[in-house]
Design a protein around this motif. Structure first.
Motif, short mmCIF file in Angstrom:
data_model
loop_
_atom_site.label_atom_id
_atom_site.label_comp_id
_atom_site.label_asym_id
_atom_site.label_seq_id
_atom_site.Cartn_x
_atom_site.Cartn_y
_atom_site.Cartn_z
N GLN A 3 24.11 1.71 4.77
CA GLN A 3 23.34 2.18 3.63
C GLN A 3 22.11 1.30 3.46
OE1 GLN A 3 24.45 4.96 2.02
NE2 GLN A 3 26.22 4.96 3.42
N LEU A 4 20.97 1.93 3.25
CA LEU A 4 19.72 1.21 3.08
C LEU A 4 19.06 1.66 1.79
CD1 LEU A 4 18.32 1.68 6.71
CD2 LEU A 4 19.54 -0.31 5.82
N LEU A 5 18.53 0.72 1.06
CA LEU A 5 17.90 1.03 -0.22
C LEU A 5 16.62 0.24 -0.37
CD1 LEU A 5 18.02 2.51 -2.92
CD2 LEU A 5 19.34 0.58 -3.82
N GLU A 6 15.50 0.95 -0.36
CA GLU A 6 14.20 0.31 -0.52
C GLU A 6 13.86 0.14 -1.99
OE1 GLU A 6 13.65 3.38 2.93
OE2 GLU A 6 14.66 3.30 0.99
N SER A 7 13.04 -0.86 -2.25
CA SER A 7 12.51 -1.06 -3.59
C SER A 7 11.20 -1.83 -3.48
CB SER A 7 13.50 -1.82 -4.47
OG SER A 7 13.76 -3.11 -3.95
N GLY A 8 10.47 -1.89 -4.56
CA GLY A 8 9.27 -2.68 -4.61
C GLY A 8 7.97 -1.91 -4.53
N SER A 17 -1.61 -6.73 -3.46
CA SER A 17 -0.43 -6.99 -2.65
C SER A 17 0.82 -6.38 -3.28
CB SER A 17 -0.20 -8.50 -2.50
OG SER A 17 -1.28 -9.13 -1.84
N LEU A 18 1.76 -6.06 -2.42
CA LEU A 18 3.09 -5.64 -2.83
C LEU A 18 4.09 -6.22 -1.84
CD1 LEU A 18 2.72 -1.83 -3.66
CD2 LEU A 18 3.27 -3.64 -5.30
N TYR A 80 12.18 -7.49 4.29
CA TYR A 80 11.05 -7.44 3.40
C TYR A 80 9.81 -7.01 4.15
CZ TYR A 80 14.19 -10.50 0.81
OH TYR A 80 15.29 -11.04 0.18
N LEU A 81 8.89 -6.45 3.43
CA LEU A 81 7.57 -6.19 3.96
C LEU A 81 6.56 -6.68 2.95
CD1 LEU A 81 6.03 -4.89 6.37
CD2 LEU A 81 5.83 -2.83 4.94
N GLN A 82 5.93 -7.79 3.27
CA GLN A 82 4.87 -8.32 2.43
C GLN A 82 3.58 -7.65 2.84
OE1 GLN A 82 5.00 -10.67 -0.18
NE2 GLN A 82 2.89 -9.94 -0.46
N MET A 83 2.95 -6.98 1.91
CA MET A 83 1.74 -6.22 2.18
C MET A 83 0.59 -6.82 1.39
SD MET A 83 3.22 -2.32 2.18
CE MET A 83 3.55 -2.34 0.41
N ASN A 84 -0.36 -7.35 2.10
CA ASN A 84 -1.54 -7.95 1.50
C ASN A 84 -2.79 -7.16 1.88
OD1 ASN A 84 0.05 -10.08 0.48
ND2 ASN A 84 -0.26 -11.28 2.36
N SER A 85 -3.84 -7.38 1.15
CA SER A 85 -5.12 -6.72 1.43
C SER A 85 -4.95 -5.22 1.59
CB SER A 85 -5.77 -7.32 2.68
OG SER A 85 -5.98 -8.70 2.53
N GLN A 120 7.62 4.73 -2.82
CA GLN A 120 6.23 5.14 -2.83
C GLN A 120 5.31 3.94 -3.03
OE1 GLN A 120 4.77 8.43 -2.55
NE2 GLN A 120 2.92 7.15 -2.35
N VAL A 121 4.31 3.86 -2.18
CA VAL A 121 3.24 2.88 -2.33
C VAL A 121 1.93 3.65 -2.49
CG1 VAL A 121 1.90 1.06 -1.21
CG2 VAL A 121 4.39 1.08 -1.03
N THR A 122 1.25 3.39 -3.56
CA THR A 122 -0.02 4.05 -3.82
C THR A 122 -1.08 2.98 -4.03
OG1 THR A 122 1.07 5.93 -4.86
CG2 THR A 122 -1.28 5.67 -5.27
N VAL A 123 -2.14 3.06 -3.26
CA VAL A 123 -3.23 2.10 -3.34
C VAL A 123 -4.47 2.83 -3.82
CG1 VAL A 123 -4.58 0.36 -2.13
CG2 VAL A 123 -2.22 0.83 -1.43
N SER A 124 -4.97 2.41 -4.94
CA SER A 124 -6.14 3.05 -5.52
C SER A 124 -7.41 2.31 -5.10
CB SER A 124 -6.04 3.07 -7.05
OG SER A 124 -6.01 1.76 -7.58
N SER A 125 -8.50 3.04 -5.04
CA SER A 125 -9.77 2.46 -4.66
C SER A 125 -10.56 2.01 -5.87
CB SER A 125 -10.59 3.47 -3.85
OG SER A 125 -10.84 4.63 -4.61
#
Length: 125
Positions: A3-8, A17-18, A80-85, A120-125
């Protein structure tokens, strides 16, 4: 069964960053290659990053190299996935996946055995 459960996931401005997390079950989690994939509306699911069972080797899509970092904590059975920039083109549903039979793993979704529900990851401009 794994079982896998994403969050963040969430909404962030461009340049922000997220950190995504994926909590996993599995008796031998430390032997699984774990990957992150993403899928934007109308597009195919694409490889983002993967990490070997020990965490010693990581692979990245060219589009995220230098911006994203994949890591794992086998004691917590979490990756984990650290997302920068972050960029607007990073907007997508992000999925965690496990490949039970691999050593170095694959960039192709079909090679993964289990998937989370996505975040869901949403990046606004």
């Amino acid at each position: 069964q794994v079982q896998l459960l994403e969050s963040g996931g969430g909404l962030v401005q461009a340049g922000g960053s997220l950190r995504l997390s994926c909590a996993a079950s599995g008796r031998t989690f430390g032997s699984y290659v774990m990957g992150w994939f993403r899928q934007a509306p109308g597009k195919e699911r694409e490889f983002v990053a993967r990490i070997t069972g020990s965490g010693t080797t990581q692979y990245y899509a060219d589009s995220v190299k230098g911006r994203f970092t994949i890591s794992r904590d086998n004691a917590k059975k979490t990756i984990y996935l650290q997302m920068n920039s972050l960029k607007p083109e990073d907007t997508a549903i992000y999925y965690c996946a496990a490949d039970l039979g691999a050593i170095s793993g694959s960039r192709y979704p079909s090679n993964y055995d289990y998937w989370g529900q996505g975040t869901q990851v949403t990046v606004s401009s």
